[in-house]
Design a protein around this motif. Structure first.
Motif, PDB file in Angstrom:
ATOM      1  N   ALA A  14       0.811  -1.184   0.031  1.00 50.18           N
ATOM      2  CA  ALA A  14      -0.007   0.021   0.013  1.00 50.18           C
ATOM      3  C   ALA A  14       0.724   1.086   0.131  1.00 50.18           C
ATOM      4  O   ALA A  14       0.492   1.917  -0.631  1.00 50.18           O
ATOM      5  N   ARG A  15       2.045   1.144   0.764  1.00 51.87           N
ATOM      6  CA  ARG A  15       3.087   2.396   0.802  1.00 51.87           C
ATOM      7  C   ARG A  15       3.523   2.670  -0.662  1.00 51.87           C
ATOM      8  O   ARG A  15       3.594   3.876  -1.072  1.00 51.87           O
ATOM      9  N   ALA A  16       3.731   1.674  -1.142  1.00 53.81           N
ATOM     10  CA  ALA A  16       4.365   1.619  -2.599  1.00 53.81           C
ATOM     11  C   ALA A  16       3.471   2.165  -3.733  1.00 53.81           C
ATOM     12  O   ALA A  16       3.857   3.044  -4.404  1.00 53.81           O
ATOM     13  N   GLU A  17       2.189   1.666  -3.635  1.00 47.15           N
ATOM     14  CA  GLU A  17       1.073   2.125  -4.425  1.00 47.15           C
ATOM     15  C   GLU A  17       0.829   3.650  -4.264  1.00 47.15           C
ATOM     16  O   GLU A  17       0.591   4.551  -5.093  1.00 47.15           O
ATOM     17  N   ALA A  18       0.907   3.976  -3.002  1.00 52.05           N
ATOM     18  CA  ALA A  18       0.637   5.629  -2.603  1.00 52.05           C
ATOM     19  C   ALA A  18       1.600   6.365  -3.050  1.00 52.05           C
ATOM     20  O   ALA A  18       1.328   7.497  -3.592  1.00 52.05           O
ATOM     21  N   GLU A  19       3.064   5.844  -2.837  1.00 49.89           N
ATOM     22  CA  GLU A  19       3.793   6.989  -3.571  1.00 49.89           C
ATOM     23  C   GLU A  19       4.240   6.831  -4.903  1.00 49.89           C
ATOM     24  O   GLU A  19       5.086   7.713  -5.420  1.00 49.89           O
ATOM     25  N   HIS A  20       3.791   5.721  -5.302  1.00 46.69           N
ATOM     26  CA  HIS A  20       4.021   5.614  -6.947  1.00 46.69           C
ATOM     27  C   HIS A  20       2.771   5.151  -7.800  1.00 46.69           C
ATOM     28  O   HIS A  20       2.163   4.083  -7.943  1.00 46.69           O
ATOM     29  N   PRO A  21       1.793   6.478  -8.180  1.00 47.44           N
ATOM     30  CA  PRO A  21       0.518   5.902  -8.775  1.00 47.44           C
ATOM     31  C   PRO A  21       0.518   4.811  -9.852  1.00 47.44           C
ATOM     32  O   PRO A  21      -0.362   4.039 -10.054  1.00 47.44           O
ATOM     33  N   ALA A  22       1.651   5.002 -10.688  1.00 50.81           N
ATOM     34  CA  ALA A  22       1.736   4.442 -11.808  1.00 50.81           C
ATOM     35  C   ALA A  22       1.579   2.805 -11.635  1.00 50.81           C
ATOM     36  O   ALA A  22       1.146   2.152 -12.412  1.00 50.81           O
ATOM     37  N   LEU A  23       2.291   2.256 -10.334  1.00 47.15           N
ATOM     38  CA  LEU A  23       2.302   1.128  -9.969  1.00 47.15           C
ATOM     39  C   LEU A  23       1.075   0.491  -9.595  1.00 47.15           C
ATOM     40  O   LEU A  23       0.652  -0.506  -9.946  1.00 47.15           O
ATOM     41  N   ALA A  24       0.541   1.703  -8.815  1.00 45.92           N
ATOM     42  CA  ALA A  24      -0.938   1.126  -8.363  1.00 45.92           C
ATOM     43  C   ALA A  24      -1.861   0.989  -9.685  1.00 45.92           C
ATOM     44  O   ALA A  24      -2.717   0.151  -9.391  1.00 45.92           O
ATOM     45  N   ALA A  25      -1.781   1.899 -10.654  1.00 47.80           N
ATOM     46  CA  ALA A  25      -2.619   1.716 -11.819  1.00 47.80           C
ATOM     47  C   ALA A  25      -2.461   0.377 -12.535  1.00 47.80           C
ATOM     48  O   ALA A  25      -3.353  -0.340 -13.234  1.00 47.80           O
ATOM     49  N   ALA A  26      -1.150  -0.050 -12.600  1.00 47.79           N
ATOM     50  CA  ALA A  26      -0.692  -1.433 -13.173  1.00 47.79           C
ATOM     51  C   ALA A  26      -1.171  -2.341 -12.566  1.00 47.79           C
ATOM     52  O   ALA A  26      -1.504  -3.749 -13.125  1.00 47.79           O
ATOM     53  N   GLY A  27      -1.620  -2.511 -11.223  1.00 43.87           N
ATOM     54  CA  GLY A  27      -1.978  -3.428 -10.511  1.00 43.87           C
ATOM     55  C   GLY A  27      -0.934  -4.774 -10.235  1.00 43.87           C
ATOM     56  O   GLY A  27      -1.395  -5.618 -10.197  1.00 43.87           O
ATOM     57  N   LEU A  28       0.263  -4.302 -10.408  1.00 46.71           N
ATOM     58  CA  LEU A  28       1.334  -5.359 -10.143  1.00 46.71           C
ATOM     59  C   LEU A  28       1.768  -5.848  -8.904  1.00 46.71           C
ATOM     60  O   LEU A  28       2.141  -6.988  -8.773  1.00 46.71           O
ATOM     61  N   LEU A  29       1.689  -5.003  -7.951  1.00 51.18           N
ATOM     62  CA  LEU A  29       2.222  -5.323  -6.791  1.00 51.18           C
ATOM     63  C   LEU A  29       1.549  -6.604  -6.121  1.00 51.18           C
ATOM     64  O   LEU A  29       2.546  -7.251  -5.415  1.00 51.18           O
ATOM     65  N   PRO A  30       0.487  -6.749  -5.920  1.00 50.74           N
ATOM     66  CA  PRO A  30       0.002  -7.604  -5.082  1.00 50.74           C
ATOM     67  C   PRO A  30       0.416  -9.298  -5.641  1.00 50.74           C
ATOM     68  O   PRO A  30       0.702 -10.186  -4.949  1.00 50.74           O
ATOM     69  N   GLY A  31       0.617  -9.341  -7.194  1.00 53.85           N
ATOM     70  CA  GLY A  31       1.029 -10.567  -7.405  1.00 53.85           C
ATOM     71  C   GLY A  31       2.718 -10.628  -7.226  1.00 53.85           C
ATOM     72  O   GLY A  31       3.087 -11.756  -6.857  1.00 53.85           O
ATOM     73  N   LEU A  32       3.534  -9.327  -7.176  1.00 55.83           N
ATOM     74  CA  LEU A  32       4.818  -9.497  -7.083  1.00 55.83           C
ATOM     75  C   LEU A  32       5.297  -9.735  -5.573  1.00 55.83           C
ATOM     76  O   LEU A  32       6.345 -10.531  -5.336  1.00 55.83           O
ATOM     77  N   GLU A  33       4.254  -9.334  -4.812  1.00 54.73           N
ATOM     78  CA  GLU A  33       4.765  -9.505  -3.245  1.00 54.73           C
ATOM     79  C   GLU A  33       4.565 -11.027  -2.832  1.00 54.73           C
ATOM     80  O   GLU A  33       5.080 -11.341  -1.791  1.00 54.73           O
ATOM     81  N   ALA A  34       3.721 -11.849  -3.382  1.00 61.72           N
ATOM     82  CA  ALA A  34       3.719 -13.112  -3.220  1.00 61.72           C
ATOM     83  C   ALA A  34       4.628 -13.949  -3.960  1.00 61.72           C
ATOM     84  O   ALA A  34       4.693 -15.452  -3.663  1.00 61.72           O
ATOM     85  N   LEU A  35       5.661 -13.799  -4.734  1.00 58.73           N
ATOM     86  CA  LEU A  35       6.649 -14.388  -5.187  1.00 58.73           C
ATOM     87  C   LEU A  35       7.753 -14.873  -4.641  1.00 58.73           C
ATOM     88  O   LEU A  35       8.224 -14.022  -3.608  1.00 58.73           O
ATOM     89  N   PRO A  36       8.286 -15.981  -4.505  1.00 55.73           N
ATOM     90  CA  PRO A  36       9.287 -16.459  -3.619  1.00 55.73           C
ATOM     91  C   PRO A  36      10.685 -16.042  -3.782  1.00 55.73           C
ATOM     92  O   PRO A  36      11.648 -15.717  -2.990  1.00 55.73           O
TER      93      PRO A  36
END
Length: 378
Positions: A14-36
């Motif tokens: 959430a912090r990364a999405e808040a500081e980087h709106p382009a990442l939030a719009a891409a919707g990438l972070l929920p998937g990336l955070e679950a990678l091993p």
């Protein structure tokens, strides 16, 4: 604990999405955070770290908050190749590149990684970096190479030694008969003595080459610290001044099954090589050799997984092994000294391999470390 970690992960994303709106719009972070694997997302312009998944935080030993205060070159000042590859991607809308790198982490051991660097189509202003530790892969590849070469060398040495022994005996015998025929002619007898002495020297060399194959492997329960103490006593007798030998023993190391004399010889060969490389520090009184024992868990030795293994390290503060022979130090007749036979480390490796173990070496100026791994429980 699981719930607490999930909450922390979501807060980081959430912090990364808040500081980087382009990442939030891409919707990438929920998937990336679950990678091993460790994932970093970098802003293209300044290569500032915008996001790190939990695996990256664990690998780098820093929280997302700490990482986001750093740029790539701040975190890895010696990682020129990855930084160059990332910079090259600035000019491209898409693309990936892969490379191996040694990353110098602040106040930590160097980190060997395989880096996969790629552009993010969904977020053009960012670069994705995947880091995979490849220390185990590099060590496995090195072990396989040593084992293959060792098997070839053993057969070559045995065949060559036997081929040398037969004519060598004939040469020495002929020189002795010739010396008898010469009688009182002292001037010519000097030449026959040269032939006999050189034949004896070569015979000694051949005997050392065949040493690991001549005597039976006598196994019994033994304590590795007794081996180290025996070697330490011999080394201090040979070098009574200027050399300090430290002991850092883990008393919980269990006994192992092995040949006491072979292990003493293997450790002594390594320690003696270290002392001979420390001639200048010994003269200055600053030479140091350390014996360190630990228990290693879940390691692979000679392509064989082991639950428990002995980890014995012999460390010196000498000038290091010359780079041109660093990859060949266990080959027969390879030596970094003009007066060296090049057999000490070859014999040490052979003796340790008879115990189903392995010797590895890491060297740089001021620090040379030989690591002997012996299986305890497989």
């Amino acid at each position: 604990m699981v719930l607490k970690n999930l909450i922390r992960i979501r807060r980081s994303a959430a912090r990364a999405e808040a500081e980087h709106p382009a990442l939030a719009a891409a919707g990438l972070l929920p998937g990336l955070e679950a990678l091993p694997n460790a994932i970093l997302v970098l802003a293209r312009e300044r290569l500032a770290i915008a996001f790190a998944n939990p695996a990256a935080e664990a690998m780098l030993g820093m929280s997302l908050r700490q990482l986001c205060q750093l740029g790539w070159t701040d975190l890895f000042p010696n990682a020129d190749a990855p930084a160059g590859a990332i910079a090259a991607l600035r000019e491209e809308a898409s693309g990936t590149t892969q490379l191996d790198a040694v990353l110098e982490l602040p106040q930590r051991e160097p980190l060997r990684v395989h880096a996969i660097i790629g552009s993010l189509d969904a977020a053009p202003g960012y670069v994705l970096l995947e880091l995979v530790e490849n220390e185990q892969k590099l060590r496995t590849d090195r072990e396989e190479r040593i084992l293959d070469l060792s098997a070839v060398n053993k057969q070559l040495i045995r065949n060559l030694a036997h081929e040398i022994k037969n004519p060598l005996g004939g040469i020495r015998g002929a020189a002795q008969l010739l010396e008898l025929e010469l009688g009182a002619n002292g001037g010519l007898r000097e030449y026959t003595q040269v032939i006999i002495k050189e034949s004896d020297r070569l015979q000694t060399l051949v005997d050392r080459l065949l040493e690991p194959h001549r005597h039976p492997h006598i196994a019994r329960d033994l304590n590795i610290h007794e081996v180290c103490e025996r070697v330490r006593a011999v080394m201090l007798a040979e070098f009574p001044r200027g050399l300090t030998i430290h002991r850092d023993f883990d008393v919980s190391v269990p006994d192992l099954r092995g040949d006491m004399e072979q292990l003493i010889q293997a450790v002594l060969n390594i320690a003696r090589n270290a002392a001979q490389a420390l001639r200048q520090p010994i003269a200055e009184g600053t030479a140091c050799i350390e014996f360190r024992t630990r228990v290693a868990r879940r390691v692979t030795i000679a392509k064989r997984p082991c639950k428990l293994a002995l980890d014995l390290r012999i460390i010196d503060n000498g000038p290091g092994i010359p780079e041109e022979i660093r990859d060949r130090i266990f080959f027969p007749l390879v030596s970094g000294r003009e007066d060296g036979s090049g057999l000490g480390l070859t014999l040490a490796q052979n003796f340790v391999q008879q115990h189903e173990g392995m010797i590895e070496c890491e060297s740089r100026p001021g620090h040379t470390e030989f690591r002997i791994l012996l299986p305890l429980q497989c």
